[in-house]
Design an enzyme around this catalytic site. Sequence first.
Site, short mmCIF file in Angstrom:
data_model
loop_
_atom_site.label_atom_id
_atom_site.label_comp_id
_atom_site.label_asym_id
_atom_site.label_seq_id
_atom_site.Cartn_x
_atom_site.Cartn_y
_atom_site.Cartn_z
N HIS A 86 8.56 -12.17 6.77
CA HIS A 86 9.05 -13.02 5.68
C HIS A 86 10.58 -13.07 5.73
O HIS A 86 11.21 -12.42 6.55
CB HIS A 86 8.55 -12.47 4.33
CG HIS A 86 7.08 -12.65 4.14
ND1 HIS A 86 6.18 -11.63 4.31
CD2 HIS A 86 6.35 -13.74 3.78
CE1 HIS A 86 4.96 -12.08 4.06
NE2 HIS A 86 5.02 -13.35 3.75
N TYR A 134 -4.35 -19.94 4.71
CA TYR A 134 -4.19 -18.69 3.95
C TYR A 134 -4.35 -18.97 2.46
O TYR A 134 -5.03 -18.23 1.74
CB TYR A 134 -2.79 -18.15 4.26
CG TYR A 134 -2.29 -16.98 3.44
CD1 TYR A 134 -2.65 -15.67 3.76
CD2 TYR A 134 -1.43 -17.18 2.35
CE1 TYR A 134 -2.14 -14.59 3.02
CE2 TYR A 134 -0.94 -16.11 1.62
CZ TYR A 134 -1.30 -14.83 1.96
OH TYR A 134 -0.80 -13.76 1.23
N GLY A 140 0.82 -1.21 0.00
CA GLY A 140 0.00 0.00 0.00
C GLY A 140 0.85 1.26 0.00
O GLY A 140 0.58 2.21 -0.74
N ARG A 197 14.20 -18.81 -4.23
CA ARG A 197 12.99 -18.01 -4.23
C ARG A 197 13.07 -16.90 -5.27
O ARG A 197 14.16 -16.45 -5.61
CB ARG A 197 12.76 -17.36 -2.85
CG ARG A 197 12.34 -18.31 -1.76
CD ARG A 197 10.91 -18.81 -1.96
NE ARG A 197 10.50 -19.75 -0.93
CZ ARG A 197 10.72 -21.07 -0.97
NH1 ARG A 197 11.34 -21.63 -1.99
NH2 ARG A 197 10.29 -21.84 0.01
N ASN A 247 7.32 -13.61 -3.72
CA ASN A 247 7.77 -13.00 -2.45
C ASN A 247 8.05 -11.52 -2.65
O ASN A 247 8.80 -11.16 -3.57
CB ASN A 247 9.07 -13.67 -1.99
CG ASN A 247 8.85 -15.12 -1.68
OD1 ASN A 247 8.37 -15.48 -0.62
ND2 ASN A 247 9.19 -15.97 -2.63
P1 NDP Z 1 0.94 -5.92 5.06
O1 NDP Z 1 0.88 -6.92 6.17
O2 NDP Z 1 2.13 -5.03 4.97
O3 NDP Z 1 -0.35 -4.99 5.12
C1 NDP Z 1 -1.61 -5.53 5.32
C2 NDP Z 1 -2.63 -4.43 5.12
O4 NDP Z 1 -3.92 -5.01 5.32
C3 NDP Z 1 -2.48 -3.28 6.12
O5 NDP Z 1 -2.75 -2.06 5.48
C4 NDP Z 1 -3.57 -3.59 7.14
O6 NDP Z 1 -4.09 -2.42 7.76
C5 NDP Z 1 -4.63 -4.21 6.24
N1 NDP Z 1 -5.55 -5.03 7.01
C6 NDP Z 1 -5.26 -6.12 7.75
N2 NDP Z 1 -6.37 -6.56 8.38
C7 NDP Z 1 -7.36 -5.73 8.00
C8 NDP Z 1 -8.75 -5.66 8.31
N3 NDP Z 1 -9.33 -6.55 9.14
N4 NDP Z 1 -9.49 -4.68 7.74
C9 NDP Z 1 -8.91 -3.78 6.90
N5 NDP Z 1 -7.63 -3.80 6.56
C10 NDP Z 1 -6.85 -4.77 7.12
O7 NDP Z 1 0.73 -6.73 3.71
P2 NDP Z 1 1.51 -6.55 2.33
O8 NDP Z 1 1.47 -5.12 1.93
O9 NDP Z 1 2.79 -7.27 2.45
O10 NDP Z 1 0.58 -7.42 1.35
C11 NDP Z 1 -0.37 -6.82 0.48
C12 NDP Z 1 -1.07 -7.92 -0.31
O11 NDP Z 1 -0.10 -8.65 -1.06
C13 NDP Z 1 -1.82 -8.94 0.54
O12 NDP Z 1 -3.05 -9.22 -0.06
C14 NDP Z 1 -0.92 -10.17 0.52
O13 NDP Z 1 -1.66 -11.35 0.66
C15 NDP Z 1 -0.29 -10.05 -0.84
N6 NDP Z 1 1.02 -10.71 -0.94
C16 NDP Z 1 2.04 -10.32 -0.10
C17 NDP Z 1 3.27 -10.94 -0.19
C18 NDP Z 1 4.41 -10.54 0.69
O14 NDP Z 1 5.53 -11.10 0.53
N7 NDP Z 1 4.26 -9.57 1.61
C19 NDP Z 1 3.51 -12.02 -1.18
C20 NDP Z 1 2.40 -12.28 -2.04
C21 NDP Z 1 1.20 -11.67 -1.89
P3 NDP Z 1 -3.49 -1.86 9.17
O15 NDP Z 1 -2.00 -1.77 8.98
O16 NDP Z 1 -4.13 -0.56 9.34
O17 NDP Z 1 -3.86 -2.88 10.21
#
Ligand code: NDP
Length: 310
Positions: free
Chosen positions: A174, A131, A16, A203, A160
């Site tokens: 991770h 998951y 984000g 990876r 990743n």
């Molecule tokens: P982060 O853990 O950094 O961020 C997760 C985000 O989801 C945060 O903004 C958090 O908000 C929000 N969130 C969590 N729970 C809730 C909830 N109940 N309601 C609303 N918002 C929520 O994740 P990443 O940025 O790493 O991942 C982004 C996407 O990419 C995900 O869908 C993940 O599955 C996917 N992905 C990630 C990988 C990785 O290596 N990181 C690999 C492959 C896919 P807040 O911080 O305010 O709680």
Amino acid sequence: MKEENILVTGGTGMVGVALQRELPRAQFLSSKICDLTDPGATRSLFKQQEVERIIHLAARVGGIKANSDNLATFCYENSMMNNNLLHTAQKCGVKKILSLLSTCVYPDIASYPLTEEQIHNGPPHSSNYAYAYAKRMLDVQSRAYRDQYGCNFITAVPNNLFGENDNFDLENSHVIPAIIRKVYEAKQSGGNVLLWGDGTPLREFTYTPDLAKILHLMLENYDDPTPLNIGNTVEIEIKRVASLIVEIFDFKGELKWDSTKPKGQFRKPSDNSKLLKLGWSAADYTPFPDALENACHWFAENYPKVRGVA
Ligand code: NDP
């Protein structure tokens, strides 16, 4: 369609924050603004603002340990968020949703490289099956809303990810953020570093600013129901990642491997040829050593005020 009417869920997470630079006028949501596991809160969100398109990043995310210790939580929270968001968005006339899956949703036993049509071909790795199935359902849900209501709901499959604003909590991070933190802290304290596994798995890693550009490209140009692999497909041995981080921080201590700890699948290379046909080029990915150096420098500059440490 206006950039102002793009809503990014998970807008405060690692991906984000990278998207905030790519789409600065979009609306970025955190769990504090709206808990997407709550159907009422999700409905209220759409009453408050005009939303034409959504990039759905919000998820409960974590490494091997967090996933295997919290199977039910990962299943519940991810399923609820996805259900509430897609259902409410359809009712409110949202035109397009781009949701993220992950290469860890692919079957544990698959043909390599992983191609999109194999996603549902067999059970995922046991360490993160909850998951993985919740994420696979996001593909099913997206296609079901398309088939029943004509919604333009699409999905992307990153591998990743790493970059600035990663999660450095050793309980649920991770591999790259965990190594960055361990090496950096050992350098400060004069200690040694113990890493999980034996360092032999391969990876693929994608840098989040590159991912943000790809998501923007897909939002504008991809309308197909088939999930799209979007990661950098260069495979790197975990040992090589560790030795690059050691070099970047000029760490002189000892690096040891704890082979009693799980190391995950040996390799899971993915095929991004469909993405390359969409207009992205392999040369557009930031070279891994440069991206890793950026992430390490960001960590050092912001330590200890980084997620999972402060
Ligand atoms: P982060 O853990 O950094 O961020 C997760 C985000 O989801 C945060 O903004 C958090 O908000 C929000 N969130 C969590 N729970 C809730 C909830 N109940 N309601 C609303 N918002 C929520 O994740 P990443 O940025 O790493 O991942 C982004 C996407 O990419 C995900 O869908 C993940 O599955 C996917 N992905 C990630 C990988 C990785 O290596 N990181 C690999 C492959 C896919 P807040 O911080 O305010 O709680």
